[in-house]
Design an enzyme around this catalytic site. Structure first.
Site, PDB file in Angstrom:
ATOM      1  N   ASP A  31      12.953  10.383  55.916  1.00  0.00           N
ATOM      2  CA  ASP A  31      12.533  10.612  54.540  1.00  0.00           C
ATOM      3  C   ASP A  31      11.294   9.818  54.158  1.00  0.00           C
ATOM      4  OD1 ASP A  31      14.270   8.410  54.867  1.00  0.00           O
ATOM      5  OD2 ASP A  31      14.679   8.318  52.720  1.00  0.00           O
TER       6      ASP A  31
ATOM      7  N   GLU B 169      17.159   7.414  54.116  1.00  0.00           N
ATOM      8  CA  GLU B 169      17.362   5.965  54.248  1.00  0.00           C
ATOM      9  C   GLU B 169      16.909   5.236  52.992  1.00  0.00           C
ATOM     10  OE1 GLU B 169      16.629   1.899  54.668  1.00  0.00           O
ATOM     11  OE2 GLU B 169      14.926   3.285  54.591  1.00  0.00           O
ATOM     12  N   GLU B 170      15.957   5.835  52.263  1.00  0.00           N
ATOM     13  CA  GLU B 170      15.336   5.142  51.148  1.00  0.00           C
ATOM     14  C   GLU B 170      16.136   5.188  49.851  1.00  0.00           C
ATOM     15  OE1 GLU B 170      12.874   3.272  51.315  1.00  0.00           O
ATOM     16  OE2 GLU B 170      11.601   3.853  52.992  1.00  0.00           O
TER      17      GLU B 170
ATOM     18  N   HIS C 185       5.659   0.487  51.533  1.00  0.00           N
ATOM     19  CA  HIS C 185       5.789   1.035  50.176  1.00  0.00           C
ATOM     20  C   HIS C 185       4.498   0.868  49.367  1.00  0.00           C
ATOM     21  CE1 HIS C 185      10.501   1.079  50.154  1.00  0.00           C
ATOM     22  NE2 HIS C 185      10.008   1.245  51.380  1.00  0.00           N
TER      23      HIS C 185
END
Length: 388
Positions: free
Chosen positions: A77, A135-136, A359
Protein backbone atom coordinates in the site's frame (compact mmCIF):
# COMPACT_ATOMS: atom_id res chain seq x y z
CA UNK A 1 22.87 -18.20 -3.22
CA UNK A 2 23.83 -17.30 -6.78
CA UNK A 3 24.20 -13.52 -6.65
CA UNK A 4 24.85 -13.29 -10.37
CA UNK A 5 21.39 -14.64 -11.14
CA UNK A 6 19.81 -12.11 -8.78
CA UNK A 7 21.80 -9.33 -10.44
CA UNK A 8 20.25 -10.37 -13.75
CA UNK A 9 16.84 -9.65 -12.23
CA UNK A 10 17.79 -6.15 -11.08
CA UNK A 11 16.50 -4.47 -14.24
CA UNK A 12 13.10 -6.12 -13.78
CA UNK A 13 13.08 -5.05 -10.13
CA UNK A 14 13.63 -1.43 -11.11
CA UNK A 15 11.04 -1.56 -13.88
CA UNK A 16 8.40 -3.08 -11.59
CA UNK A 17 9.16 -0.73 -8.74
CA UNK A 18 8.82 2.31 -11.00
CA UNK A 19 5.56 1.01 -12.44
CA UNK A 20 4.17 0.64 -8.93
CA UNK A 21 5.53 4.05 -7.95
CA UNK A 22 3.65 5.65 -10.84
CA UNK A 23 0.42 3.86 -9.89
CA UNK A 24 0.12 3.86 -6.08
CA UNK A 25 -3.00 2.72 -4.24
CA UNK A 26 -4.06 3.42 -0.67
CA UNK A 27 -4.56 0.85 2.08
CA UNK A 28 -7.34 -1.66 1.43
CA UNK A 29 -7.68 -0.28 -2.11
CA UNK A 30 -4.75 -2.11 -3.76
CA UNK A 31 -6.91 -3.67 -6.50
CA UNK A 32 -4.70 -2.93 -9.50
CA UNK A 33 -1.51 -3.54 -7.55
CA UNK A 34 -2.76 -6.96 -6.47
CA UNK A 35 -3.80 -7.81 -10.02
CA UNK A 36 -0.39 -6.72 -11.34
CA UNK A 37 1.48 -8.81 -8.77
CA UNK A 38 -0.73 -11.86 -9.26
CA UNK A 39 -0.20 -11.71 -13.03
CA UNK A 40 3.58 -11.76 -12.67
CA UNK A 41 3.48 -14.60 -10.13
CA UNK A 42 1.28 -16.71 -12.39
CA UNK A 43 3.60 -16.13 -15.34
CA UNK A 44 6.41 -17.47 -13.15
CA UNK A 45 4.43 -20.60 -12.37
CA UNK A 46 3.82 -19.63 -8.75
CA UNK A 47 0.63 -20.99 -7.18
CA UNK A 48 -1.40 -17.89 -6.24
CA UNK A 49 -4.25 -17.54 -3.74
CA UNK A 50 -6.18 -14.35 -3.01
CA UNK A 51 -6.47 -14.04 0.75
CA UNK A 52 -7.16 -11.78 3.67
CA UNK A 53 -10.58 -10.39 2.78
CA UNK A 54 -9.08 -7.68 0.60
CA UNK A 55 -6.30 -7.70 -1.93
CA UNK A 56 -3.77 -9.88 -0.17
CA UNK A 57 -1.97 -12.62 -2.09
CA UNK A 58 -0.17 -15.78 -1.07
CA UNK A 59 2.23 -17.33 -3.57
CA UNK A 60 3.60 -20.82 -3.10
CA UNK A 61 6.54 -22.65 -4.60
CA UNK A 62 6.79 -26.24 -3.42
CA UNK A 63 10.21 -27.74 -3.90
CA UNK A 64 11.21 -31.21 -5.04
CA UNK A 65 12.97 -31.93 -1.73
CA UNK A 66 11.49 -32.35 1.76
CA UNK A 67 11.95 -29.48 4.17
CA UNK A 68 10.44 -26.64 6.16
CA UNK A 69 8.07 -23.88 5.05
CA UNK A 70 9.62 -20.42 4.92
CA UNK A 71 7.43 -17.33 4.52
CA UNK A 72 8.68 -14.03 3.07
CA UNK A 73 6.50 -10.93 3.27
CA UNK A 74 6.10 -7.64 1.38
CA UNK A 75 3.55 -4.85 1.84
CA UNK A 76 1.87 -3.14 -1.13
CA UNK A 77 0.00 0.00 0.00
CA UNK A 78 0.82 3.67 -0.50
CA UNK A 79 0.10 6.83 1.50
CA UNK A 80 -2.21 9.87 1.08
CA UNK A 81 0.67 12.23 0.24
CA UNK A 82 1.24 14.35 -2.86
CA UNK A 83 4.42 13.28 -4.66
CA UNK A 84 6.70 16.29 -5.04
CA UNK A 85 9.63 14.52 -6.74
CA UNK A 86 10.66 15.55 -10.21
CA UNK A 87 11.46 12.27 -11.96
CA UNK A 88 9.99 10.16 -14.73
CA UNK A 89 8.50 7.64 -12.31
CA UNK A 90 6.74 10.14 -10.02
CA UNK A 91 3.24 9.21 -8.93
CA UNK A 92 0.53 9.77 -11.51
CA UNK A 93 -2.21 9.63 -8.88
CA UNK A 94 -2.93 13.03 -7.31
CA UNK A 95 -2.52 12.99 -3.54
CA UNK A 96 -1.23 9.41 -3.36
CA UNK A 97 2.37 8.18 -3.40
CA UNK A 98 4.66 5.40 -2.28
CA UNK A 99 6.37 7.40 0.45
CA UNK A 100 7.58 4.46 2.52
CA UNK A 101 9.21 2.02 0.09
CA UNK A 102 6.42 -0.54 -0.22
CA UNK A 103 6.73 -0.43 -4.01
CA UNK A 104 10.33 -1.54 -3.53
CA UNK A 105 9.35 -4.27 -1.08
CA UNK A 106 6.86 -5.69 -3.57
CA UNK A 107 9.40 -5.60 -6.40
CA UNK A 108 12.02 -7.28 -4.21
CA UNK A 109 9.71 -10.15 -3.32
CA UNK A 110 8.68 -10.60 -6.95
CA UNK A 111 12.37 -10.94 -7.83
CA UNK A 112 12.88 -13.50 -5.08
CA UNK A 113 9.88 -15.45 -6.39
CA UNK A 114 11.37 -15.35 -9.89
CA UNK A 115 14.74 -16.51 -8.55
CA UNK A 116 13.17 -19.51 -6.83
CA UNK A 117 10.81 -20.32 -9.71
CA UNK A 118 13.91 -21.29 -11.69
CA UNK A 119 15.16 -23.59 -8.89
CA UNK A 120 12.25 -25.84 -7.99
CA UNK A 121 14.51 -28.89 -7.96
CA UNK A 122 16.72 -27.22 -5.35
CA UNK A 123 13.99 -25.98 -2.99
CA UNK A 124 13.62 -27.90 0.22
CA UNK A 125 10.07 -27.72 1.48
CA UNK A 126 8.08 -24.62 0.52
CA UNK A 127 8.84 -20.97 -0.07
CA UNK A 128 5.72 -18.90 0.61
CA UNK A 129 5.39 -15.31 -0.57
CA UNK A 130 3.01 -13.02 1.33
CA UNK A 131 1.97 -9.87 -0.52
CA UNK A 132 0.07 -7.93 2.10
CA UNK A 133 -2.27 -4.96 1.78
CA UNK A 134 -2.71 -2.11 4.22
CA UNK A 135 0.37 -1.97 6.40
CA UNK A 136 -0.11 1.77 6.79
CA UNK A 137 -3.63 1.74 8.25
CA UNK A 138 -4.85 0.09 11.44
CA UNK A 139 -6.01 -2.62 11.95
CA UNK A 140 -3.50 -3.47 9.21
CA UNK A 141 -3.54 -6.14 6.55
CA UNK A 142 -1.49 -8.69 8.48
CA UNK A 143 -4.40 -9.59 10.76
CA UNK A 144 -6.64 -10.55 7.85
CA UNK A 145 -3.84 -12.49 6.18
CA UNK A 146 -3.23 -14.51 9.34
CA UNK A 147 -6.93 -15.13 9.97
CA UNK A 148 -7.27 -16.40 6.41
CA UNK A 149 -4.50 -18.96 6.92
CA UNK A 150 -1.41 -17.31 5.42
CA UNK A 151 0.77 -18.75 8.19
CA UNK A 152 -0.66 -22.26 8.28
CA UNK A 153 2.24 -24.70 8.26
CA UNK A 154 4.84 -21.90 8.25
CA UNK A 155 7.97 -22.59 10.30
CA UNK A 156 9.67 -19.20 10.05
CA UNK A 157 9.04 -15.78 8.51
CA UNK A 158 11.36 -13.01 7.29
CA UNK A 159 10.69 -9.49 6.13
CA UNK A 160 12.71 -6.45 5.10
CA UNK A 161 12.07 -2.71 5.09
CA UNK A 162 14.03 -0.45 2.75
CA UNK A 163 15.15 2.27 5.14
CA UNK A 164 16.54 5.65 4.04
CA UNK A 165 17.92 6.65 7.48
CA UNK A 166 20.50 3.90 6.86
CA UNK A 167 23.02 4.32 4.04
CA UNK A 168 23.11 2.00 1.07
CA UNK A 169 25.16 -1.10 1.84
CA UNK A 170 23.95 -1.44 5.43
CA UNK A 171 21.43 -3.81 7.03
CA UNK A 172 20.30 -3.63 10.64
CA UNK A 173 18.24 -5.70 13.03
CA UNK A 174 18.17 -6.63 16.71
CA UNK A 175 17.00 -9.48 18.91
CA UNK A 176 13.86 -8.74 20.90
CA UNK A 177 11.79 -5.54 20.63
CA UNK A 178 12.80 -3.44 17.61
CA UNK A 179 9.76 -1.34 16.69
CA UNK A 180 7.17 0.16 19.00
CA UNK A 181 3.54 -0.64 19.58
CA UNK A 182 1.17 2.08 18.41
CA UNK A 183 -2.16 3.28 19.79
CA UNK A 184 -4.03 6.29 18.43
CA UNK A 185 -6.58 8.37 20.29
CA UNK A 186 -9.12 11.06 19.46
CA UNK A 187 -10.56 13.24 22.23
CA UNK A 188 -13.71 15.27 21.60
CA UNK A 189 -14.35 18.00 24.19
CA UNK A 190 -17.81 19.54 24.44
CA UNK A 191 -18.18 22.95 26.06
CA UNK A 192 -20.69 25.76 25.54
CA UNK A 193 -20.01 28.40 22.94
CA UNK A 194 -20.38 32.10 23.41
CA UNK A 195 -19.10 35.60 22.72
CA UNK A 196 -15.36 36.13 23.04
CA UNK A 197 -15.98 39.22 25.15
CA UNK A 198 -18.26 37.39 27.59
CA UNK A 199 -16.32 34.27 28.62
CA UNK A 200 -18.23 33.98 31.93
CA UNK A 201 -21.33 33.10 29.94
CA UNK A 202 -19.62 30.23 28.08
CA UNK A 203 -17.60 27.06 28.73
CA UNK A 204 -14.44 27.23 26.67
CA UNK A 205 -13.57 23.88 25.07
CA UNK A 206 -10.29 25.25 23.64
CA UNK A 207 -8.98 26.26 27.07
CA UNK A 208 -9.88 22.80 28.40
CA UNK A 209 -8.19 21.20 25.42
CA UNK A 210 -5.07 23.35 25.79
CA UNK A 211 -4.74 22.42 29.44
CA UNK A 212 -5.17 18.77 28.55
CA UNK A 213 -2.37 18.96 25.95
CA UNK A 214 0.02 20.19 28.61
CA UNK A 215 -1.08 17.68 31.24
CA UNK A 216 -0.74 14.76 28.83
CA UNK A 217 2.97 15.55 28.68
CA UNK A 218 3.20 14.23 32.24
CA UNK A 219 2.12 10.72 31.24
CA UNK A 220 5.58 9.64 30.12
CA UNK A 221 7.57 11.90 32.44
CA UNK A 222 5.70 10.97 35.63
CA UNK A 223 3.77 7.72 35.10
CA UNK A 224 6.09 5.57 33.01
CA UNK A 225 9.19 3.78 34.31
CA UNK A 226 12.08 5.98 33.06
CA UNK A 227 13.89 2.83 31.92
CA UNK A 228 11.01 2.02 29.53
CA UNK A 229 11.03 4.00 26.25
CA UNK A 230 7.66 5.59 25.54
CA UNK A 231 6.15 8.60 23.83
CA UNK A 232 2.78 10.36 23.86
CA UNK A 233 2.35 12.90 21.08
CA UNK A 234 -0.57 15.24 20.41
CA UNK A 235 -0.55 15.63 16.66
CA UNK A 236 -3.49 17.97 16.19
CA UNK A 237 -5.82 20.30 18.08
CA UNK A 238 -8.85 21.66 16.28
CA UNK A 239 -11.41 24.04 17.69
CA UNK A 240 -13.14 27.30 16.96
CA UNK A 241 -14.13 29.21 13.86
CA UNK A 242 -13.40 32.89 14.61
CA UNK A 243 -11.20 35.06 16.81
CA UNK A 244 -14.12 36.47 18.81
CA UNK A 245 -16.14 33.29 19.33
CA UNK A 246 -15.63 30.90 22.23
CA UNK A 247 -15.62 27.41 20.71
CA UNK A 248 -18.15 24.93 22.00
CA UNK A 249 -16.15 21.98 20.62
CA UNK A 250 -12.52 21.03 20.46
CA UNK A 251 -10.84 17.87 19.19
CA UNK A 252 -7.39 16.53 20.05
CA UNK A 253 -5.73 13.62 18.29
CA UNK A 254 -2.56 11.84 19.25
CA UNK A 255 -0.50 8.69 19.35
CA UNK A 256 1.08 6.59 22.11
CA UNK A 257 4.05 4.31 21.49
CA UNK A 258 6.18 2.01 23.62
CA UNK A 259 7.79 -1.46 23.67
CA UNK A 260 6.34 -3.02 26.80
CA UNK A 261 2.72 -4.20 27.16
CA UNK A 262 2.43 -3.22 30.82
CA UNK A 263 3.71 0.26 29.96
CA UNK A 264 1.18 0.38 27.15
CA UNK A 265 -1.63 -0.26 29.62
CA UNK A 266 -0.32 2.37 32.06
CA UNK A 267 -0.31 4.98 29.28
CA UNK A 268 -3.86 4.17 28.26
CA UNK A 269 -5.16 4.33 31.84
CA UNK A 270 -3.42 7.65 32.53
CA UNK A 271 -4.75 9.22 29.34
CA UNK A 272 -8.30 8.26 30.29
CA UNK A 273 -7.85 9.52 33.86
CA UNK A 274 -6.40 12.87 32.78
CA UNK A 275 -9.07 13.42 30.15
CA UNK A 276 -11.81 12.81 32.69
CA UNK A 277 -10.25 14.92 35.44
CA UNK A 278 -9.08 17.90 33.38
CA UNK A 279 -12.18 18.27 31.24
CA UNK A 280 -14.52 17.98 34.23
CA UNK A 281 -12.51 20.61 36.10
CA UNK A 282 -13.27 23.05 33.27
CA UNK A 283 -16.95 22.16 33.20
CA UNK A 284 -16.70 20.39 29.85
CA UNK A 285 -17.52 16.86 28.78
CA UNK A 286 -15.23 14.57 26.82
CA UNK A 287 -15.43 11.43 24.70
CA UNK A 288 -12.34 9.35 23.89
CA UNK A 289 -12.01 7.10 20.86
CA UNK A 290 -8.94 5.00 21.65
CA UNK A 291 -7.64 2.69 18.93
CA UNK A 292 -5.39 -0.16 20.02
CA UNK A 293 -3.03 -0.58 17.09
CA UNK A 294 -0.05 -2.77 16.27
CA UNK A 295 1.90 -4.51 19.02
CA UNK A 296 5.62 -4.05 19.42
CA UNK A 297 7.67 -5.88 16.79
CA UNK A 298 9.77 -8.47 18.61
CA UNK A 299 12.40 -10.41 16.68
CA UNK A 300 13.16 -13.99 17.64
CA UNK A 301 16.63 -14.22 19.18
CA UNK A 302 17.63 -17.34 17.23
CA UNK A 303 16.43 -15.83 13.95
CA UNK A 304 18.34 -12.63 14.63
CA UNK A 305 21.43 -14.82 14.97
CA UNK A 306 20.56 -16.44 11.66
CA UNK A 307 20.28 -12.98 10.09
CA UNK A 308 23.84 -12.25 11.15
CA UNK A 309 25.07 -15.51 9.64
CA UNK A 310 23.13 -14.94 6.41
CA UNK A 311 24.43 -11.38 6.17
CA UNK A 312 27.97 -12.65 5.77
CA UNK A 313 26.98 -14.35 2.52
CA UNK A 314 25.77 -11.14 0.84
CA UNK A 315 28.62 -9.22 -0.84
CA UNK A 316 28.61 -5.47 -0.31
CA UNK A 317 26.31 -5.56 2.69
CA UNK A 318 27.52 -4.89 6.23
CA UNK A 319 25.48 -5.42 9.37
CA UNK A 320 24.62 -3.24 12.32
CA UNK A 321 22.65 -3.77 15.50
CA UNK A 322 19.52 -1.72 15.06
CA UNK A 323 18.44 0.78 17.67
CA UNK A 324 14.87 0.53 18.89
CA UNK A 325 12.66 2.92 16.92
CA UNK A 326 9.20 4.32 17.60
CA UNK A 327 7.61 3.74 14.17
CA UNK A 328 5.32 0.70 14.21
CA UNK A 329 4.97 -2.24 11.80
CA UNK A 330 2.20 -4.82 11.52
CA UNK A 331 4.82 -7.45 10.67
CA UNK A 332 4.71 -7.67 14.48
CA UNK A 333 1.54 -9.79 14.22
CA UNK A 334 3.31 -12.47 12.19
CA UNK A 335 6.04 -12.66 14.82
CA UNK A 336 3.42 -13.34 17.48
CA UNK A 337 2.56 -16.58 15.67
CA UNK A 338 5.85 -17.89 14.26
CA UNK A 339 9.53 -17.13 14.89
CA UNK A 340 11.18 -14.75 12.49
CA UNK A 341 13.22 -11.64 11.93
CA UNK A 342 12.53 -8.21 10.45
CA UNK A 343 15.44 -6.30 8.93
CA UNK A 344 16.04 -2.69 7.91
CA UNK A 345 18.01 -2.48 4.65
CA UNK A 346 19.81 0.79 3.98
CA UNK A 347 18.34 2.75 1.06
CA UNK A 348 19.64 6.27 1.67
CA UNK A 349 22.31 7.94 -0.45
CA UNK A 350 23.38 11.53 0.23
CA UNK A 351 25.38 11.74 -3.01
CA UNK A 352 22.19 11.12 -5.00
CA UNK A 353 20.10 13.43 -2.84
CA UNK A 354 18.16 10.51 -1.38
CA UNK A 355 17.96 12.03 2.06
CA UNK A 356 14.28 12.53 2.75
CA UNK A 357 12.62 10.60 5.57
CA UNK A 358 9.82 8.12 5.20
CA UNK A 359 6.36 9.69 4.68
CA UNK A 360 7.94 12.81 3.16
CA UNK A 361 6.53 14.12 -0.17
CA UNK A 362 10.02 13.88 -1.75
CA UNK A 363 10.80 10.43 -0.41
CA UNK A 364 12.75 8.11 -2.68
CA UNK A 365 15.10 5.14 -2.35
CA UNK A 366 18.42 4.19 -3.85
CA UNK A 367 17.17 1.35 -6.02
CA UNK A 368 20.42 -0.54 -5.50
CA UNK A 369 19.06 -1.36 -2.04
CA UNK A 370 16.51 -3.67 -3.68
CA UNK A 371 19.27 -6.00 -4.84
CA UNK A 372 20.67 -6.07 -1.31
CA UNK A 373 17.22 -6.81 0.12
CA UNK A 374 16.53 -9.61 -2.36
CA UNK A 375 19.93 -11.19 -1.77
CA UNK A 376 19.45 -10.98 1.99
CA UNK A 377 16.03 -12.67 1.88
CA UNK A 378 17.42 -15.49 -0.25
CA UNK A 379 20.43 -15.85 2.01
CA UNK A 380 18.27 -15.96 5.15
CA UNK A 381 15.98 -18.58 3.60
CA UNK A 382 18.89 -20.71 2.45
CA UNK A 383 20.69 -20.38 5.78
CA UNK A 384 17.54 -21.59 7.55
CA UNK A 385 17.26 -24.55 5.15
CA UNK A 386 20.94 -25.45 5.58
CA UNK A 387 20.62 -25.40 9.37
CA UNK A 388 17.46 -27.51 9.44
Amino acid sequence: MELGDLEKLFGAMVERRRHLHRHPELSFKEKETSTYVAGILKELGVEVTEIGGGYGLVGRLRGALPGKTIALRADMDALPIQDEKECEYASQVPGVMHACGHDGHTSVLLAVAEYYSERLQEIRGEIRFLFQPAEETCPGGAVGMIEAGALEGVDVIYGVHLWTPLPLGTAASVAGPMMASVDDFFIDIQGRGGHGGMPHKAVDSVVAGSSLVMQLQSVVSRSVDPLQPAVVTIGSIQGGTAQNVIADRCRLSGTARCFDESTRQVIRERIYALVEGITQSYGTEAHIHYITGYPSLVNDEAEFGRFNRALGKVPGLKGETAAQIMPAEDFAYYLQHVPGCFVLVGAGNEEKGIIYPHHHPRFDIDEGAMLHAAALLVSMAETYQDEH
